[in-house]
Design a protein around this motif. Sequence first.
Motif, PDB file in Angstrom:
ATOM      1  N   ALA A  48      46.043  36.005  59.384  1.00  0.00           N
ATOM      2  CA  ALA A  48      46.645  36.554  60.604  1.00  0.00           C
ATOM      3  C   ALA A  48      45.960  35.949  61.823  1.00  0.00           C
ATOM      4  CB  ALA A  48      46.499  38.075  60.624  1.00  0.00           C
ATOM      5  N   LYS A  49      44.652  35.920  61.740  1.00  0.00           N
ATOM      6  CA  LYS A  49      43.888  35.361  62.844  1.00  0.00           C
ATOM      7  C   LYS A  49      44.285  33.915  63.087  1.00  0.00           C
ATOM      8  CE  LYS A  49      39.167  35.120  64.558  1.00  0.00           C
ATOM      9  NZ  LYS A  49      37.778  35.588  64.336  1.00  0.00           N
ATOM     10  N   ALA A  50      44.431  33.179  62.008  1.00  0.00           N
ATOM     11  CA  ALA A  50      44.809  31.776  62.130  1.00  0.00           C
ATOM     12  C   ALA A  50      46.163  31.649  62.822  1.00  0.00           C
ATOM     13  CB  ALA A  50      44.857  31.126  60.741  1.00  0.00           C
ATOM     14  N   ARG A  51      47.099  32.485  62.386  1.00  0.00           N
ATOM     15  CA  ARG A  51      48.429  32.427  62.994  1.00  0.00           C
ATOM     16  C   ARG A  51      48.358  32.759  64.479  1.00  0.00           C
ATOM     17  NH1 ARG A  51      50.201  35.626  58.941  1.00  0.00           N
ATOM     18  NH2 ARG A  51      51.139  37.134  60.357  1.00  0.00           N
ATOM     19  N   VAL A  52      47.554  33.753  64.805  1.00  0.00           N
ATOM     20  CA  VAL A  52      47.407  34.139  66.204  1.00  0.00           C
ATOM     21  C   VAL A  52      46.842  32.985  67.025  1.00  0.00           C
ATOM     22  CG1 VAL A  52      46.102  35.592  67.783  1.00  0.00           C
ATOM     23  CG2 VAL A  52      47.208  36.601  65.780  1.00  0.00           C
ATOM     24  N   LEU A  53      45.771  32.408  66.486  1.00  0.00           N
ATOM     25  CA  LEU A  53      45.137  31.310  67.215  1.00  0.00           C
ATOM     26  C   LEU A  53      46.109  30.152  67.420  1.00  0.00           C
ATOM     27  CD1 LEU A  53      42.661  32.885  67.275  1.00  0.00           C
ATOM     28  CD2 LEU A  53      41.420  31.091  66.038  1.00  0.00           C
ATOM     29  N   ALA A  54      46.882  29.887  66.380  1.00  0.00           N
ATOM     30  CA  ALA A  54      47.855  28.798  66.480  1.00  0.00           C
ATOM     31  C   ALA A  54      48.885  29.113  67.569  1.00  0.00           C
ATOM     32  CB  ALA A  54      48.548  28.605  65.135  1.00  0.00           C
ATOM     33  N   ALA A  55      49.370  30.348  67.527  1.00  0.00           N
ATOM     34  CA  ALA A  55      50.375  30.754  68.521  1.00  0.00           C
ATOM     35  C   ALA A  55      49.792  30.660  69.931  1.00  0.00           C
ATOM     36  CB  ALA A  55      50.836  32.172  68.238  1.00  0.00           C
ATOM     37  N   MET A  56      48.552  31.098  70.068  1.00  0.00           N
ATOM     38  CA  MET A  56      47.889  31.038  71.365  1.00  0.00           C
ATOM     39  C   MET A  56      47.879  29.611  71.913  1.00  0.00           C
ATOM     40  SD  MET A  56      44.451  33.334  71.276  1.00  0.00           S
ATOM     41  CE  MET A  56      43.780  32.245  72.524  1.00  0.00           C
ATOM     42  N   LYS A  57      47.434  28.710  71.050  1.00  0.00           N
ATOM     43  CA  LYS A  57      47.331  27.327  71.482  1.00  0.00           C
ATOM     44  C   LYS A  57      48.705  26.779  71.825  1.00  0.00           C
ATOM     45  CE  LYS A  57      43.925  25.595  69.671  1.00  0.00           C
ATOM     46  NZ  LYS A  57      42.984  25.166  68.615  1.00  0.00           N
ATOM     47  N   LYS A  58      49.651  27.050  70.917  1.00  0.00           N
ATOM     48  CA  LYS A  58      51.001  26.520  71.095  1.00  0.00           C
ATOM     49  C   LYS A  58      51.602  26.991  72.420  1.00  0.00           C
ATOM     50  CE  LYS A  58      55.224  25.418  68.860  1.00  0.00           C
ATOM     51  NZ  LYS A  58      56.307  26.393  68.713  1.00  0.00           N
ATOM     52  N   LEU A  59      51.417  28.279  72.693  1.00  0.00           N
ATOM     53  CA  LEU A  59      52.041  28.865  73.885  1.00  0.00           C
ATOM     54  C   LEU A  59      51.186  28.701  75.144  1.00  0.00           C
ATOM     55  CD1 LEU A  59      53.950  29.838  71.818  1.00  0.00           C
ATOM     56  CD2 LEU A  59      53.654  32.179  72.600  1.00  0.00           C
ATOM     57  N   GLY A  60      49.962  28.237  74.954  1.00  0.00           N
ATOM     58  CA  GLY A  60      49.075  28.093  76.113  1.00  0.00           C
ATOM     59  C   GLY A  60      48.731  29.442  76.718  1.00  0.00           C
ATOM     60  N   PHE A  61      48.372  30.354  75.863  1.00  0.00           N
ATOM     61  CA  PHE A  61      48.097  31.721  76.313  1.00  0.00           C
ATOM     62  C   PHE A  61      46.711  31.853  76.939  1.00  0.00           C
ATOM     63  CE2 PHE A  61      46.272  35.896  74.975  1.00  0.00           C
ATOM     64  CZ  PHE A  61      46.902  36.655  75.939  1.00  0.00           C
ATOM     65  N   ARG A  62      46.658  32.394  78.146  1.00  0.00           N
ATOM     66  CA  ARG A  62      45.391  32.718  78.805  1.00  0.00           C
ATOM     67  C   ARG A  62      45.397  34.188  79.141  1.00  0.00           C
ATOM     68  NH1 ARG A  62      42.222  29.355  77.263  1.00  0.00           N
ATOM     69  NH2 ARG A  62      43.336  27.417  77.005  1.00  0.00           N
ATOM     70  N   PRO A  63      44.610  34.981  78.442  1.00  0.00           N
ATOM     71  CA  PRO A  63      44.591  36.418  78.729  1.00  0.00           C
ATOM     72  C   PRO A  63      44.333  36.650  80.205  1.00  0.00           C
ATOM     73  CG  PRO A  63      43.064  35.866  76.952  1.00  0.00           C
ATOM     74  CD  PRO A  63      43.637  34.582  77.442  1.00  0.00           C
ATOM     75  N   SER A  64      45.108  37.501  80.821  1.00  0.00           N
ATOM     76  CA  SER A  64      44.928  37.785  82.242  1.00  0.00           C
ATOM     77  C   SER A  64      43.638  38.556  82.479  1.00  0.00           C
ATOM     78  CB  SER A  64      46.107  38.594  82.761  1.00  0.00           C
ATOM     79  OG  SER A  64      45.764  39.224  83.966  1.00  0.00           O
ATOM     80  N   GLN A  65      42.735  37.902  83.177  1.00  0.00           N
ATOM     81  CA  GLN A  65      41.470  38.551  83.486  1.00  0.00           C
ATOM     82  C   GLN A  65      41.703  39.795  84.325  1.00  0.00           C
ATOM     83  OE1 GLN A  65      38.360  37.850  82.382  1.00  0.00           O
ATOM     84  NE2 GLN A  65      37.793  39.713  83.476  1.00  0.00           N
ATOM     85  N   ARG A  66      42.756  39.764  85.083  1.00  0.00           N
ATOM     86  CA  ARG A  66      43.043  40.892  85.968  1.00  0.00           C
ATOM     87  C   ARG A  66      43.495  42.102  85.154  1.00  0.00           C
ATOM     88  NH1 ARG A  66      42.797  38.065  90.868  1.00  0.00           N
ATOM     89  NH2 ARG A  66      43.181  39.891  92.111  1.00  0.00           N
ATOM     90  N   ALA A  67      44.345  41.859  84.186  1.00  0.00           N
ATOM     91  CA  ALA A  67      44.773  42.965  83.331  1.00  0.00           C
ATOM     92  C   ALA A  67      43.575  43.494  82.545  1.00  0.00           C
ATOM     93  CB  ALA A  67      45.860  42.500  82.383  1.00  0.00           C
TER      94      ALA A  67
END
Lengths: 385, 385
Positions: free
Chosen positions: A54-73
């Motif tokens: 699951a973690k691997a899939r998440v990490l892959a999705a993150m990279k693919k989508l260019g996800f940056r958690p909002s520091q503000r949120a």
Amino acid sequence: MGFAGAERGTDGRVLSPKRPNAFVTIKDVAAHAGVSVATVSRAINNNGYVAADAKARVLAAMKKLGFRPSQRARSMRSSRTMTIGAVVSELVNLVHLEFLRGVDEAASEKGYVVLVATSQGSPEKEREIFQRMVAERTDGVVVGTLVGGQRNIDILADHNIPVVPPPGPLARQLNATWIAKEIAATREMAERLVTLGHRHVAFVTARGVSGIRTPSFYRKARFEVLVDCFSENGVEFDVVDIRRNAAVSEMAVEVVKATRAPSAPTAWVAATHLVLPSLLTGLRMADLDIPKDVSVVSYGDSPWARAYRPPIAVVGHDISTEARALTSMLLGWIDGQPPDATQVEYRTRFIERQSIGPTRLRPPKLSRSLEPSRTRPVPASSSRS
Amino acid sequence: MGFAGAERGTDGRVLSPKRPNAFVTIKDVAAHAGVSVATVSRAINNNGYVAADAKARVLAAMKKLGFRPSQRARSMRSSRTMTIGAVVSELVNLVHLEFLRGVDEAASEKGYVVLVATSQGSPEKEREIFQRMVAERTDGVVVGTLVGGQRNIDILADHNIPVVPPPGPLARQLNATWIAKEIAATREMAERLVTLGHRHVAFVTARGVSGIRTPSFYRKARFEVLVDCFSENGVEFDVVDIRRNAAVSEMAVEVVKATRAPSAPTAWVAATHLVLPSLLTGLRMADLDIPKDVSVVSYGDSPWARAYRPPIAVVGHDISTEARALTSMLLGWIDGQPPDATQVEYRTRFIERQSIGPTRLRPPKLSRSLEPSRTRPVPASSSRS
DNA sequence: CTGTTAGCGCATTCAT
DNA sequence: ATGAATGCGCTAACAG
């Protein structure tokens, strides 16, 4: 690219009205990885249990989508913004730069980011800045220059935002240390000038503009000490005050004017590093040799002071190191360690260079008829070992 | 005050675990004023209808409680943070300070606040900084120094965060303008040196450290132009490259070494303002008079260059004004106005000062037996109109 | 191990 | 003119 692309969210709905929000959210990642947002959160924070695949899939999705958690949120929940404020009066002086460098070094080391703001010497603007820092929920604030006094600091204190230098008894302790060092170095400098035979010293200040401390501190630690020290030794002591924000050339003209006086100063002290270029320009325009005609000392050191011809003697601070220590103290404080005055070490000291030397009391150029200058013989080394 | 006070929320419950959240919320104000949060929101934003007396009560409650709306919570909805990033390689140089000043002026004028970060010349750190800017949801970023190339810029572009200088054709246009100005001024400077009879020029650079643009720009706009210009005129052209982060004294030693060569340069050009103090220190240590023994020119102007003895000739930029214009362009862009290259005006120009003068070809000090220097007579104005 | 849920503080519909 | 309800993106508590 422009703003045309990506105006729709995951589910195809049009996003908020203002600006198309192009940012990928944790929801998008969750959907893409086929898990819930909680799992994504756990995966990116290494928090709680999460299956390897699951973690691997998440990490892959993150990279693919260019996800940056909002520091503000994030900071909405954690009440930690990983942001500190740095406030100075302006950005014109190597002193300010060194200050910011010290803050930046300490902050970025610990993952903090620095919000820089300038008060322009205005107490009201400073108020607004502090209020903005509150609004931004900065975890702490480093005050380089304080123009509005304790009242403004209280804006932060009222919201429990740590500030350095800290108010209260600790502040007094820190300031006492700082002033003590400053006074010692100033005394050393003044006595050196006296020893070299100087009997008329000018102190060049720029009204309203100072360095990193409040004007009152400078007055106490520099001006008043010089007044005492010189009056004890029968040395004439002038102040050349230049209006704030004057161009270098204007300041220089003031200096030139002062050199034209019947009995002109033989030693010049720049109250802050900011005015040193002006002072030097003025002395050059007046065609005075350093140190044969006049001696020069400045507060604050820099590569330029060392590069000058001749190198300029200074009462030097390691501003950058001080700011660094102060900021570290702040970050520790944010983490729960009470601030401790011993963490900041001031190392102000007088550094003699070739810009100062014995006076040769120049005969007043103007009217020889005017009270002939006292032609006091200048002992090369009078009251010295 | 410390963190002891105010650990409880309005309703008496203990607040979030991390740190006691001392901040007054809109809810507290609403309760205090006896209205709903919506009314408070409307009151503070002058948005929608709100009765006069209700508004008055809200305002009173706000003041009493010291309420500062959380900018972070606000930006969660509006997707505008009123924050921009400013990225430079380091904070050591007056050039960096001038850049920040320009950014700060333009930003604070429009209510923006500036997040400053330094890449330390490392492309990876720059990556991290840009990612952090994304995480902070900055409305835009002003890039002073870019060390990682377009790849890093793309981090921002991928999230539709406006960047200046802007990438793409507009960038080329801006850069072309900048380079053209730079080339013109550089040519003027080089030709002046040739006219004054200089036949051996040294270019002092600090590897990896530049100013506000990418190294490749400097190479194109400065170094290559000088190479061309000097080779056209049969002038020997050396590069004295100093390692990054070297202390001023170390740099100076390198310069001194270069002055010891059998046929030493008679003119010295500082590639950036940063190395100028080092260069000047070196020349002073080598006991060379300016401009009798050697001429000196620098890129980038400052009060210090003007205050020096003699004043240093420069190829001057108004960095602060440029940064200001660039930032204004950015803010306009954020507001929907497409960036326009004509908004930024570069005014690079060669400013001659007393640090340059005619050569007197000094005979090589070391071995007169070595190939006697060409003793070419120096025409005051050789190949000139 | 994972998903559902409940807020963090605020602005904004949509009812009233 | 006002209040209740919703959601911005995320984490933490709780329940599977």
